[in-house]
Design a protein around this motif. Structure first.
Motif, PDB file in Angstrom:
ATOM      1  N   VAL A  23      43.379  26.406  38.525  1.00  0.00           N
ATOM      2  CA  VAL A  23      44.578  25.708  38.532  1.00  0.00           C
ATOM      3  C   VAL A  23      45.309  25.524  37.223  1.00  0.00           C
ATOM      4  O   VAL A  23      44.555  24.963  36.261  1.00  0.00           O
ATOM      5  CB  VAL A  23      44.281  24.250  39.415  1.00  0.00           C
ATOM      6  CG1 VAL A  23      45.413  23.202  39.333  1.00  0.00           C
ATOM      7  CG2 VAL A  23      43.846  24.484  40.702  1.00  0.00           C
ATOM      8  N   PHE A  24      46.609  25.571  37.220  1.00  0.00           N
ATOM      9  CA  PHE A  24      47.238  25.218  35.798  1.00  0.00           C
ATOM     10  C   PHE A  24      48.538  24.765  36.231  1.00  0.00           C
ATOM     11  O   PHE A  24      49.446  25.358  37.063  1.00  0.00           O
ATOM     12  CB  PHE A  24      47.470  26.625  35.086  1.00  0.00           C
ATOM     13  CG  PHE A  24      48.337  26.474  33.736  1.00  0.00           C
ATOM     14  CD1 PHE A  24      47.707  25.630  32.681  1.00  0.00           C
ATOM     15  CD2 PHE A  24      49.554  26.982  33.679  1.00  0.00           C
ATOM     16  CE1 PHE A  24      48.686  25.594  31.654  1.00  0.00           C
ATOM     17  CE2 PHE A  24      50.299  26.671  32.597  1.00  0.00           C
ATOM     18  CZ  PHE A  24      49.778  26.133  31.630  1.00  0.00           C
ATOM     19  N   ASP A  25      49.204  23.432  35.833  1.00  0.00           N
ATOM     20  CA  ASP A  25      50.494  22.794  36.015  1.00  0.00           C
ATOM     21  C   ASP A  25      50.666  22.964  37.505  1.00  0.00           C
ATOM     22  O   ASP A  25      51.887  23.047  38.201  1.00  0.00           O
ATOM     23  CB  ASP A  25      51.374  23.898  35.464  1.00  0.00           C
ATOM     24  CG  ASP A  25      51.526  23.353  33.847  1.00  0.00           C
ATOM     25  OD1 ASP A  25      51.012  22.424  33.593  1.00  0.00           O
ATOM     26  OD2 ASP A  25      52.432  24.266  33.340  1.00  0.00           O
ATOM     27  N   GLU A  26      49.632  22.268  38.050  1.00  0.00           N
ATOM     28  CA  GLU A  26      49.474  22.009  39.584  1.00  0.00           C
ATOM     29  C   GLU A  26      50.006  23.340  40.358  1.00  0.00           C
ATOM     30  O   GLU A  26      50.576  23.170  41.683  1.00  0.00           O
ATOM     31  CB  GLU A  26      50.735  20.696  39.964  1.00  0.00           C
ATOM     32  CG  GLU A  26      50.420  19.659  39.346  1.00  0.00           C
ATOM     33  CD  GLU A  26      51.232  18.292  39.552  1.00  0.00           C
ATOM     34  OE1 GLU A  26      51.719  18.436  40.754  1.00  0.00           O
ATOM     35  OE2 GLU A  26      51.434  17.383  38.659  1.00  0.00           O
ATOM     36  N   ARG A  27      49.706  24.523  40.052  1.00  0.00           N
ATOM     37  CA  ARG A  27      49.909  25.673  40.881  1.00  0.00           C
ATOM     38  C   ARG A  27      48.458  26.464  40.327  1.00  0.00           C
ATOM     39  O   ARG A  27      47.819  26.419  39.422  1.00  0.00           O
ATOM     40  CB  ARG A  27      51.027  26.351  40.516  1.00  0.00           C
ATOM     41  CG  ARG A  27      52.209  26.121  40.623  1.00  0.00           C
ATOM     42  CD  ARG A  27      52.552  25.713  42.041  1.00  0.00           C
ATOM     43  NE  ARG A  27      53.701  26.776  42.268  1.00  0.00           N
ATOM     44  CZ  ARG A  27      54.375  26.688  43.304  1.00  0.00           C
ATOM     45  NH1 ARG A  27      53.931  26.001  44.345  1.00  0.00           N
ATOM     46  NH2 ARG A  27      55.387  27.583  43.492  1.00  0.00           N
ATOM     47  N   VAL A  28      48.005  27.342  41.461  1.00  0.00           N
ATOM     48  CA  VAL A  28      46.956  28.131  41.230  1.00  0.00           C
ATOM     49  C   VAL A  28      47.371  29.480  40.568  1.00  0.00           C
ATOM     50  O   VAL A  28      48.614  29.819  41.073  1.00  0.00           O
ATOM     51  CB  VAL A  28      46.063  28.651  42.589  1.00  0.00           C
ATOM     52  CG1 VAL A  28      45.100  29.684  42.146  1.00  0.00           C
ATOM     53  CG2 VAL A  28      45.350  27.489  43.298  1.00  0.00           C
ATOM     54  N   VAL A  29      47.052  29.896  39.494  1.00  0.00           N
ATOM     55  CA  VAL A  29      47.646  30.955  38.819  1.00  0.00           C
ATOM     56  C   VAL A  29      46.569  32.137  38.611  1.00  0.00           C
ATOM     57  O   VAL A  29      45.336  31.686  38.628  1.00  0.00           O
ATOM     58  CB  VAL A  29      48.030  30.838  37.261  1.00  0.00           C
ATOM     59  CG1 VAL A  29      49.221  29.964  37.445  1.00  0.00           C
ATOM     60  CG2 VAL A  29      47.207  30.066  36.424  1.00  0.00           C
ATOM     61  N   CYS A  30      46.578  33.401  38.481  1.00  0.00           N
ATOM     62  CA  CYS A  30      45.669  34.243  38.425  1.00  0.00           C
ATOM     63  C   CYS A  30      46.219  35.292  37.413  1.00  0.00           C
ATOM     64  O   CYS A  30      47.297  35.862  37.274  1.00  0.00           O
ATOM     65  CB  CYS A  30      45.496  35.144  39.701  1.00  0.00           C
ATOM     66  SG  CYS A  30      44.954  34.047  41.166  1.00  0.00           S
ATOM     67  N   THR A  31      45.123  35.780  36.648  1.00  0.00           N
ATOM     68  CA  THR A  31      45.119  36.968  35.568  1.00  0.00           C
ATOM     69  C   THR A  31      45.657  37.928  36.417  1.00  0.00           C
ATOM     70  O   THR A  31      45.347  38.191  37.713  1.00  0.00           O
ATOM     71  CB  THR A  31      44.045  36.988  34.613  1.00  0.00           C
ATOM     72  OG1 THR A  31      43.094  37.482  35.509  1.00  0.00           O
ATOM     73  CG2 THR A  31      44.039  35.810  33.964  1.00  0.00           C
ATOM     74  N   PRO A  32      46.192  39.240  36.055  1.00  0.00           N
ATOM     75  CA  PRO A  32      46.454  40.472  36.446  1.00  0.00           C
ATOM     76  C   PRO A  32      45.183  41.146  36.928  1.00  0.00           C
ATOM     77  O   PRO A  32      44.218  40.979  36.150  1.00  0.00           O
ATOM     78  CB  PRO A  32      47.328  41.173  35.443  1.00  0.00           C
ATOM     79  CG  PRO A  32      47.798  40.060  34.412  1.00  0.00           C
ATOM     80  CD  PRO A  32      46.869  39.195  34.421  1.00  0.00           C
ATOM     81  N   GLN A  33      45.154  41.647  37.908  1.00  0.00           N
ATOM     82  CA  GLN A  33      44.197  42.348  38.560  1.00  0.00           C
ATOM     83  C   GLN A  33      43.856  43.555  37.549  1.00  0.00           C
ATOM     84  O   GLN A  33      44.586  44.387  36.982  1.00  0.00           O
ATOM     85  CB  GLN A  33      44.234  42.691  40.034  1.00  0.00           C
ATOM     86  CG  GLN A  33      44.161  41.805  40.931  1.00  0.00           C
ATOM     87  CD  GLN A  33      44.344  42.364  42.425  1.00  0.00           C
ATOM     88  OE1 GLN A  33      45.232  41.712  43.017  1.00  0.00           O
ATOM     89  NE2 GLN A  33      43.466  43.204  42.736  1.00  0.00           N
TER      90      GLN A  33
END
Length: 151
Positions: A111-121
């Motif tokens: 979670v970052f800035d009230e969103r779920v973020v993911c690194t590139p696969q």
């Protein structure tokens, strides 16, 4: 014309159940964040790989609220696959690994800035020898400003 016997009905029911089984199967998996003082759980769509998260929050005058974070950068739907979430054993890690069981690709979601973020696969490169050093891959996609937690 022959009437249906009980064996024919049972066969028909089993065939129908076999067709409906995959459609009724659960399409989400849930995994808690490994951080021991964080009450966050992640959810993944097993087919699309989309990741979201929820946690408990205090709110004065109530029993509390469920705070949820929708998919942000990199956490949205991916190419169809067989996705899952894996939590590390790092007690201070707030994120989880998104894995594609079909391709072996992995990314890290948090979670970052009230969103779920993911690194590139990415898929780990095959080692050229048994003494090969691990290859570092970027831990966040450009533009997020986020940095993963460090020990």
């Amino acid at each position: 014309m022959r009437p249906f016997g009980s064996a024919a009905l049972i066969s028909a029911a089993l065939a129908l159940g076999g067709l409906l089984g995959p459609a009724l199967a659960a399409s989400y998996d849930f995994v808690p964040a490994p951080q021991t003082d964080l009450n966050r759980i992640y959810r993944i769509d097993r087919i699309t790989g989309e990741v979201s998260s929820c946690q408990y929050g205090l709110q004065e005058g109530t029993i509390g609220v469920t705070l949820c974070f929708s998919a942000g950068e990199g956490a949205g739907p991916q190419a169809p696959g067989e996705y899952g979430l894996v939590a590390s054993r790092h007690e201070r890690e707030g994120g989880v690994f998104r894995v594609n069981y079909r391709t072996g690709q992995m990314s890290i979601c948090y979670v970052f800035d009230e969103r779920v973020v993911c690194t590139p696969q990415t898929t780990p490169s095959p080692a050229t020898s048994s003494s090969a050093a691990p290859v570092a891959t970027p831990s966040v996609s450009p533009g997020t400003g986020a940095s993963p937690q460090r020990p």
